[in-house]
Scaffold this motif. Structure first.
Motif, PDB file in Angstrom:
ATOM      1  N   GLY A 291       0.820  -1.199   0.000  1.00  0.00           N
ATOM      2  CA  GLY A 291       0.000   0.000   0.000  1.00  0.00           C
ATOM      3  C   GLY A 291       0.853   1.248   0.000  1.00  0.00           C
TER       4      GLY A 291
ATOM      5  N   HIS B 260       0.205   4.339   2.225  1.00  0.00           N
ATOM      6  CA  HIS B 260       0.053   4.184   3.662  1.00  0.00           C
ATOM      7  C   HIS B 260       1.367   4.200   4.415  1.00  0.00           C
TER       8      HIS B 260
ATOM      9  N   PRO C 199      -2.123   1.055   8.678  1.00  0.00           N
ATOM     10  CA  PRO C 199      -2.975   0.394   7.673  1.00  0.00           C
ATOM     11  C   PRO C 199      -3.489  -0.982   8.045  1.00  0.00           C
ATOM     12  N   TYR C 200      -2.700  -1.786   8.787  1.00  0.00           N
ATOM     13  CA  TYR C 200      -3.109  -3.158   9.071  1.00  0.00           C
ATOM     14  C   TYR C 200      -3.362  -3.404  10.554  1.00  0.00           C
TER      15      TYR C 200
ATOM     16  N   THR D 244       3.758  -4.464   8.950  1.00  0.00           N
ATOM     17  CA  THR D 244       3.113  -5.567   8.237  1.00  0.00           C
ATOM     18  C   THR D 244       3.830  -6.879   8.561  1.00  0.00           C
TER      19      THR D 244
ATOM     20  N   GLN E 179      -6.173  -4.798  -0.789  1.00  0.00           N
ATOM     21  CA  GLN E 179      -5.996  -4.422   0.614  1.00  0.00           C
ATOM     22  C   GLN E 179      -6.820  -5.338   1.516  1.00  0.00           C
TER      23      GLN E 179
ATOM     24  N   GLN F 247      -5.372  -7.598   4.524  1.00  0.00           N
ATOM     25  CA  GLN F 247      -5.841  -7.449   5.904  1.00  0.00           C
ATOM     26  C   GLN F 247      -6.270  -8.801   6.476  1.00  0.00           C
TER      27      GLN F 247
END
Length: 523
Positions: free
Chosen positions: A7, A10, A341-342, A434, A470, A474
């Motif tokens: 991403g 992000h 983001p995650y 991540t 995305q 996730q």
């Protein structure tokens, strides 16, 4: 990291060289030196041999990268002039910029790149993914190199431009051919500063000198990307293990910059008109972790490891450290950072703080009083975090052997499979965002200090790298986290920021959790 896998929006020898055609950066004003106190002393100089942030900071000034991340999380060319990709995405060809030179005067060649990447890839989680997807990596001529792949690898640029340690810095071929288990003994890069080995005084001072033959890109500097226009003559890295001493020196104008300010000095520094503070949030925050050794008793027993989840209360630890509320996040259950983001709460029911339940759980395990060898860094905030956990562990029935030392000694000790049980550490948020970058997840089942392994995680990490959306990433991140809560590679002790402080005479200091000094002016 950025791009399709993670991403993009992000994430964030001095003197004249004989080499013809080198365009020199503008000379800085004579004798302009920045006096810096960084987070710790630079102990390990080989940039592939550790994930320590201080070695990465050293590396970004002395070495250079093929690609680099900008402030918006975009990966942009750095040493590379351009590249092309075959229609089937199985061939990537890259061309180096003109005029690149190493500090010993030798030109940077495609053969240097190939040897560097071959040495780096086995030592990094993302590098191993790239290696496994590669059929052949070769130098085509002096300036071009090529990856021929077994299967498409959409994260190619993100991996080559990753800011996470160990970073794929480029070394001269003769040094890159050093066996992977040995450290390089000569520090030669092609970055904007050169390491002055003759001026290095371990335990006291290190000098990085402007490399006059460095050829910056034409673009404006932007985080780790863009033109690295050096505007000072040298960086003097001073060793001051006590942060209060460094803050006192900063107040007295004896140093120019302190990377980490003690929280009890913030008010004094804010009142000093000649100083400025830099406090960052979001992805530039840090994540604290207790890293467990799965190869050494008692944490070779997964049931014993899981007891720790009920002994860590992040708010209590951050308060004990003295982190003001404006500099810390609330209780965060996510391996992948909160407000990121995650961010995830998957599996977090295991992390319910309850010393009484922890004591009962420990009694049901096979633990019989083996000493827990707890490595701690003297005078650090992680030592305070450790002290809170030690108190809770003793109440739960653990026997704890606290061993206090400097960070360099922790790095040496943690490399051994025996003789330690856990240590406290904190890492840049950009390193923990991540499953691909989180130190203790990405290294699952690899030869990495702590040696945690659940065979289900590596395939999921590969799936994360290959996911197209995305939402799918996730879902995989949540699944990995559920397994991680059971595996317990580490236990998070909080998310926070530590302000940096610097003299107002410094201009153009980049606001980043990475200390970066190639664009700074002084005066």
């Amino acid at each position: 990291m950025s791009g399709s896998g993670i991403g993009r929006r992000h994430i964030l020898a001095g003197g004249a060289l004989a080499t013809a055609g080198i365009i020199r950066a503008p000379e800085a004003r004579a004798e302009t030196t920045l006096n810096l106190v960084l987070e710790s002393e630079v102990v390990i100089l080989d940039p592939y041999m550790t994930t320590a942030a201080i070695t990465r900071t050293f590396g970004f000034h002395v070495f250079d990268t093929l690609f680099a991340m900008d402030g918006q999380g975009q990966v942009r060319p750095q040493m590379v002039e351009g590249h092309d990709v075959a229609r089937d995405r199985l061939r990537w060809r890259f061309t180096l910029r003109d005029g690149l030179a190493f500090h010993d005067g030798a030109p940077v060649r495609a053969a240097d790149v190939v040897a560097s990447l071959v040495r780096w890839m086995p030592r990094d989680a993302l590098g191993r993914l790239l290696r496994d997807a590669t059929e052949e990596l070769s130098a085509l001529d002096a300036k071009q190199f090529e990856f021929r792949l077994k299967r498409p690898f959409p994260l190619m640029l993100e991996v080559l431009g990753k800011p996470n340690a160990p970073v794929p810095f480029i070394l001269p071929e003769r040094l890159a051919r050093t066996p992977g288990e040995q450290r390089i003994t000569e520090i030669i890069g092609s970055g904007p500063f050169r390491f002055r080995a003759d001026l290095w005084r371990p335990g006291n001072v290190m000098v990085l000198e402007k490399f006059p033959a460095y050829r910056p890109r034409a673009e404006a500097p932007d985080f780790l990307a863009g033109g690295k226009q050096v505007r000072v003559d040298s960086l003097t890295l001073r060793v001051m293990p006590d942060q209060a001493t460094a803050s006192t020196a900063l107040l007295a104008n004896e140093i120019d910059y302190q990377q980490y300010v003690p929280f009890d000095f913030i008010a004094r520094l804010e009142r000093a008109r000649h100083l400025k503070l830099m406090a960052l949030g979001g992805l530039h925050q840090f994540q604290g972790n207790f890293r467990l050794n799965h190869d050494f008793p008692p944490f070779n027993d997964p049931a014993v490891r899981r007891v720790l989840w009920k002994l860590v209360d992040q708010n209590t630890i951050l308060q004990a450290i003295g982190i003001p509320e404006r500099f810390r996040a609330p209780q965060c259950p996510s391996f992948w950072m909160c407000d990121a983001p995650y961010a995830s709460a998957a599996g977090a029911e295991a992390a319910r703080y309850s010393p009484a339940e922890a004591r009962a759980d420990l009694a049901r395990t096979n633990y019989r009083g083996e000493p827990v060898v707890f490595l701690q860094v003297a005078g650090s905030i992680s030592q305070t975090a450790a002290a809170v956990l030690v108190q809770n562990m003793k109440q739960a029935g653990f026997v704890v052997d606290e061993q206090v030392m400097d960070w360099g000694t922790v790095l040496a000790r943690r490399a051994r499979h025996e003789g330690w049980s856990l240590f406290a550490v904190y890492s840049n948020g950009v390193d923990m965002l991540t499953p691909l970058t989180h130190f203790y997840i990405a290294s699952t089942c690899a030869d990495y200090p702590g040696w945690s392994c659940d065979a289900a995680i590596p395939p999921l990490v590969r799936s994360f790298a290959e996911a197209e959306t995305q939402a799918e990433r996730q879902r995989i991140a949540d699944e990995v986290q559920r397994i991680a809560y059971t595996l317990t590679p580490s236990v998070m002790w909080g998310q926070f920021t530590i302000p940096a402080a610097y003299r107002g005479v410094l201009r153009n200091l980049l606001e980043s959790s990475f200390p970066i000094f190639w664009q700074v002016e002084k005066g």
